[in-house]
Motif scaffolding. Structure first.
Motif, PDB file in Angstrom:
ATOM      1  N   ASP A  40       5.035 -24.173  26.267  1.00  0.00           N
ATOM      2  CA  ASP A  40       4.593 -25.166  27.227  1.00  0.00           C
ATOM      3  C   ASP A  40       3.973 -26.419  26.630  1.00  0.00           C
ATOM      4  O   ASP A  40       3.179 -27.076  27.252  1.00  0.00           O
ATOM      5  CB  ASP A  40       3.543 -24.513  28.141  1.00  0.00           C
ATOM      6  CG  ASP A  40       4.009 -24.585  29.567  1.00  0.00           C
ATOM      7  OD1 ASP A  40       5.156 -24.997  29.758  1.00  0.00           O
ATOM      8  OD2 ASP A  40       3.216 -24.209  30.434  1.00  0.00           O
ATOM      9  N   GLY A  41       4.246 -26.721  25.423  1.00  0.00           N
ATOM     10  CA  GLY A  41       3.590 -27.902  24.864  1.00  0.00           C
ATOM     11  C   GLY A  41       4.491 -28.631  23.907  1.00  0.00           C
ATOM     12  O   GLY A  41       5.510 -28.123  23.491  1.00  0.00           O
ATOM     13  N   SER A  42       4.117 -29.855  23.581  1.00  0.00           N
ATOM     14  CA  SER A  42       4.858 -30.581  22.566  1.00  0.00           C
ATOM     15  C   SER A  42       3.881 -31.491  21.840  1.00  0.00           C
ATOM     16  O   SER A  42       2.758 -31.726  22.299  1.00  0.00           O
ATOM     17  CB  SER A  42       5.970 -31.400  23.219  1.00  0.00           C
ATOM     18  OG  SER A  42       5.426 -32.600  23.698  1.00  0.00           O
ATOM     19  N   ALA A  43       4.305 -31.996  20.691  1.00  0.00           N
ATOM     20  CA  ALA A  43       3.422 -32.830  19.877  1.00  0.00           C
ATOM     21  C   ALA A  43       2.973 -34.079  20.621  1.00  0.00           C
ATOM     22  O   ALA A  43       1.900 -34.611  20.363  1.00  0.00           O
ATOM     23  CB  ALA A  43       4.155 -33.230  18.608  1.00  0.00           C
ATOM     24  N   GLU A  44       3.800 -34.517  21.546  1.00  0.00           N
ATOM     25  CA  GLU A  44       3.448 -35.739  22.287  1.00  0.00           C
ATOM     26  C   GLU A  44       2.217 -35.546  23.164  1.00  0.00           C
ATOM     27  O   GLU A  44       1.585 -36.498  23.588  1.00  0.00           O
ATOM     28  CB  GLU A  44       4.624 -36.165  23.153  1.00  0.00           C
ATOM     29  CG  GLU A  44       5.608 -37.001  22.357  1.00  0.00           C
ATOM     30  CD  GLU A  44       7.008 -36.825  22.871  1.00  0.00           C
ATOM     31  OE1 GLU A  44       7.174 -36.678  24.090  1.00  0.00           O
ATOM     32  OE2 GLU A  44       7.924 -36.804  22.027  1.00  0.00           O
ATOM     33  N   ASP A  45       1.901 -34.279  23.449  1.00  0.00           N
ATOM     34  CA  ASP A  45       0.710 -34.032  24.274  1.00  0.00           C
ATOM     35  C   ASP A  45      -0.586 -34.157  23.467  1.00  0.00           C
ATOM     36  O   ASP A  45      -1.672 -34.014  24.006  1.00  0.00           O
ATOM     37  CB  ASP A  45       0.765 -32.616  24.858  1.00  0.00           C
ATOM     38  CG  ASP A  45       1.948 -32.465  25.790  1.00  0.00           C
ATOM     39  OD1 ASP A  45       2.336 -33.494  26.368  1.00  0.00           O
ATOM     40  OD2 ASP A  45       2.481 -31.348  25.900  1.00  0.00           O
ATOM     41  N   ARG A  46      -0.452 -34.339  22.180  1.00  0.00           N
ATOM     42  CA  ARG A  46      -1.660 -34.328  21.343  1.00  0.00           C
ATOM     43  C   ARG A  46      -2.319 -35.713  21.284  1.00  0.00           C
ATOM     44  O   ARG A  46      -1.647 -36.738  21.290  1.00  0.00           O
ATOM     45  CB  ARG A  46      -1.308 -33.871  19.929  1.00  0.00           C
ATOM     46  CG  ARG A  46      -0.936 -32.416  19.863  1.00  0.00           C
ATOM     47  CD  ARG A  46      -0.838 -31.942  18.437  1.00  0.00           C
ATOM     48  NE  ARG A  46      -0.601 -30.505  18.421  1.00  0.00           N
ATOM     49  CZ  ARG A  46      -1.570 -29.611  18.533  1.00  0.00           C
ATOM     50  NH1 ARG A  46      -2.822 -30.010  18.639  1.00  0.00           N
ATOM     51  NH2 ARG A  46      -1.284 -28.330  18.542  1.00  0.00           N
TER      52      ARG A  46
END
Ligand code: SF4
Length: 730
Positions: free
Chosen positions: A277-283
């Motif tokens: 449910d996540g990706s680096a762009e969420d950081r």
């Protein structure tokens, strides 16, 4: 002064030993140090440009840079980001001294954010509500038993953990749960590459990686001095950090990351696929670079070197006093150990630095330990000088002493400091009036008065002044016994204050040893080296002495005569500290011409001198007659300048079986152990050498005056100087 217990001594000595072993395996240790130093010098020189550059690169990576003027500014930014913009309930932190410095935990707690330290030692201290006591190993002062007791008391577990493994597992389980629930992760940074925004994180537990990846928001807090130009510049530091600090060839976890890191944000609630449910762009990444006095330190020629510090702790581990008292006593608001004086003076101010600055005795054993070659004792001396000048309090009786021993220092300087700093004058007067001065010094009420007025502890034996100085004796016997035309070498024997006025016998022994190997000698009247005033932070007085010494010796140097020095702390002045006190060419000329007396004997033998002319064990009398077994304590400053081993080499060449002490310091280190405030500590630091030499039947020899006095106090008999051991009998 309170000492901090066995855990600190055991751990720091272990780290120190580890450093010797690990760096000893490196062929290029010295060149790595030079490389590391050059990178830091260059980076601090270009710091404003590197700050601009890192702002550009981090922003290009998708992160944000905030330059904080001070702790308040940094905390405001971090709490606003964490508590307001992220609405975070919990922040997990990987160990960072800079975040300790700004006290961000307290600021976040006030804003309602629960802060959890993930470094094991830091977490123990958080549970215990204590401050760190060591730069690298924050809970070094706590024994395993104390930690077991703490956990049992705070968590009341059904099955209280006891062994180191159980305690670690217990902490790991609790920390694991806390990390899963965290909203924001905070780290420090060992280094930051300006050209890419890459951080270097060096840890023992891997908790920095967890802190960065477990949450979607990463805040890195670092002082501006952590910037280096490129990732390639990390290389020598990776080699040096672990070896210098804990003696590890490589630290367990070395992470280079360029945030926001390119890994999905985990969802710990998801049973099946936590990463789906996540990706680096969420950081989100925020680099908070803190000034907090550092840019002013950069403009301060004396404190600037502090910014080269890579916070490895080698200087603390190498320090005899730190080994005894630990970082709570030997430290300020945040930083501890020798280099803490520079940090605290720059960040907190002179008052904070003054509280523990005296604990640096200038023994200099930290200097070769420092991977970036910082002259830590000099920083301490400068701060002491500034403290002296800033604390001008007039005492009613001060004028008496000021009239007696005028010097270059401010009026009202503390009497104890002035007394020790003017030891040469005291010695001159004592010698002129001996033996009466010696008798008076021993009278109980007078010792009590001396203690009250000067702070010189009455438990210390005072040196007995000689009524005939070495210079007078030499003149009285008609000067040189070896005519210049028959001499192998010509030399000046420097009449240091201790030899000239107190320990004349070792001076006579040096004359016998040198002359028997064909040296034409002179002993001119020359000023004291300035070591006592320098030890008290009286830099102007020390400079005046250095100029006098140079004026007294330069004609001899010009005439090609070598300068032979008996007292190692004086030779260390000529070869090291005078670089700060004299013009460069004067320093170099004197340093190049000067030799330790045992180093000089070694050189004479190596160049064809007959060792049989010196005294071998079989020819000995008194204690030497008991055999050829010698216990030798090399002086700390002699080791730092690389002349500690010549005495061993000469003694072994003559057939002595030499056992060399393996302690960093005897605990005396110049004038330090004389003072009432430090007497107990001085004896505590001396304990290891007492344990090593106290139960042997070896003849004890020591090269330094203060080492001799300390060994006398610890072992109950005065050691001889190595030159007295090897000199032919009269
Ligand atoms: S001053 Fe040198 S030895 Fe001390 S912590 Fe800093 S880098 Fe390490």
């Amino acid at each position: 002064m309170a000492t901090e217990g066995d855990a600190v001594a055991e751990n720091t000595r272990g780290f120190n030993e580890g450093r010797y072993e690990s760096t000893g395996r490196l062929d290029d240790y010295e060149s790595l140090k030079d490389e590391a130093r050059a990178i830091k010098e260059d980076a601090i020189e270009r710091l404003p440009d590197l700050i601009d550059q890192v702002r550009e690169t981090v922003e290009a990576n998708g992160g944000t840079v905030y330059i904080a003027d001070d702790a308040e500014d940094a905390n405001q930014y971090i709490t606003e980001l964490t508590a307001e913009r992220r609405d975070a309930d919990r922040l997990v932190k990987s160990k960072s001294m800079t975040s300790e410095e700004i006290e961000v935990n307290e600021a976040l707690a006030e804003a309602g954010v629960d802060v959890v330290e993930t470094d094991l030692g830091e977490w123990v201290l958080q549970v215990a509500d204590e401050a760190p006591s060591h730069i690298v190993a924050p809970a070094i002062h706590k024994s395993r038993e104390a930690i077991a007791e703490l956990f049992a008391e705070r968590f009341d577990p059904e099955d209280p953990p006891e062994t180191a493994e159980e305690l670690t597992m217990f902490a790991r389980e609790r920390l694991g749960e806390l990390v899963e629930d965290a909203d924001v992760g905070m780290t420090g940074a060992n280094f930051i590459a300006a050209d890419s925004g890459t951080l270097l994180l060096v840890t023992s537990e891997g908790n920095a990686r967890k802190t960065v990846t477990a949450t979607d928001t990463h805040v890195a807090v670092a002082g501006v001095e952590k910037l280096v130009p490129t990732v390639e510049d990390f290389s020598p530091f990776v080699e040096l950090i672990g070896r210098s600090g804990t003696g590890q060839d490589v630290t367990s976890y070395i992470s280079t990351l360029t945030p926001p890191v390119d890994s999905p944000v985990p969802d710990f609630e998801a049973d099946a696929d936590a990463l789906a449910d996540g990706s680096a762009e969420d950081r989100d990444f925020h680099l908070v670079l803190i000034d907090n006095g550092r840019m002013s330190m950069r403009d301060d020629e004396e404190l600037k070197e502090t910014l080269y510090c890579i916070r490895c702790s080698a200087c603390s581990n190498a320090c005899g006093n730190f080994q005894s008292v630990g970082g709570h006593a030997f430290g300020g608001e945040t930083y501890s150990g020798g280099i803490a004086t520079g940090w605290e003076a720059g960040i907190e101010g002179l008052d904070t630095a003054a509280e523990f600055n005296d604990l640096c005795t200038g023994c200099s054993r930290c200097v070769p330990a420092c991977p970036v070659g910082i002259d830590i004792p000099w920083i301490n001396t400068v701060v002491r000088d500034r403290v002296n000048r800033g604390e001008v309090k007039s005492r009613q009786t001060d004028w008496v002493f000021e009239e007696l021993v005028p010097d270059e220092e401010p009026a009202g300087l503390d009497l104890g400091t002035r007394f020790v700093g003017n030891y040469e004058t005291v010695a001159k007067l004592g010698s002129l009036t001996a033996p009466l001065s010696n008798k008076l010094a021993d009278v109980g009420p007078l010792r009590a008065l001396t203690e009250r007025v000067t702070g010189i502890d009455r438990r210390r034996d005072l040196p007995a002044f000689a009524s005939e100085t070495l210079v007078d004796w030499f003149e009285g016997r008609g000067g040189a016994a070896v005519p210049v035309e028959e001499a192998e070498r010509t030399a000046v024997l420097y009449p240091d204050t201790a030899t000239n006025y107190v320990d004349v016998e070792r001076g006579k022994a040096a004359v016998r040893a040198l002359e028997t190997l064909g040296v034409h000698l002179r002993i001119p009247e020359v000023s004291g080296s300035g070591r006592p005033p320098l030890s008290q932070g009286m830099i102007a007085s020390a400079t005046a002495k250095a100029e006098d010494v140079y004026a007294g010796l330069v004609t001899h140097v010009d005439a090609g005569r070598d300068v032979v020095v008996i007292e190692p702390s004086d030779l260390a002045m000529f070869r090291s500290e005078y670089e700060r006190l004299l013009p460069e060419s004067s320093f170099e000329r004197l340093a190049d011409a000067s030799y330790d007396v045992m180093e000089y004997l070694f050189g004479l033998i190596e160049n064809g001198g007959d060792p049989a002319a010196l005294r071998a064990p079989a020819a000995g009398t008194g204690p030497v007659a008991s055999g050829n077994r010698v216990a030798y304590h090399p002086h700390c400053q002699a080791r730092t300048i690389g002349v500690g081993e010549h005495a061993t080499a000469v003694m072994e060449r003559l057939g002595y079986d030499v056992r060399v002490s393996d302690t960093e310091c005897c605990g005396m280190a110049g004038s330090f152990g004389y003072k009432t405030d430090y007497y107990e500590l001085s004896m505590d630091v001396g304990e290891p050498i007492e344990a090593q030499f106290g139960d042997t039947d070896r003849t004890v020899v020591a090269s330094g005056t203060s080492c001799g006095e300390q060994l006398d106090a610890l072992l109950g008999s005065a050691p001889m100087h190595p030159v007295e051991l090897v000199a032919p009998r009269e």
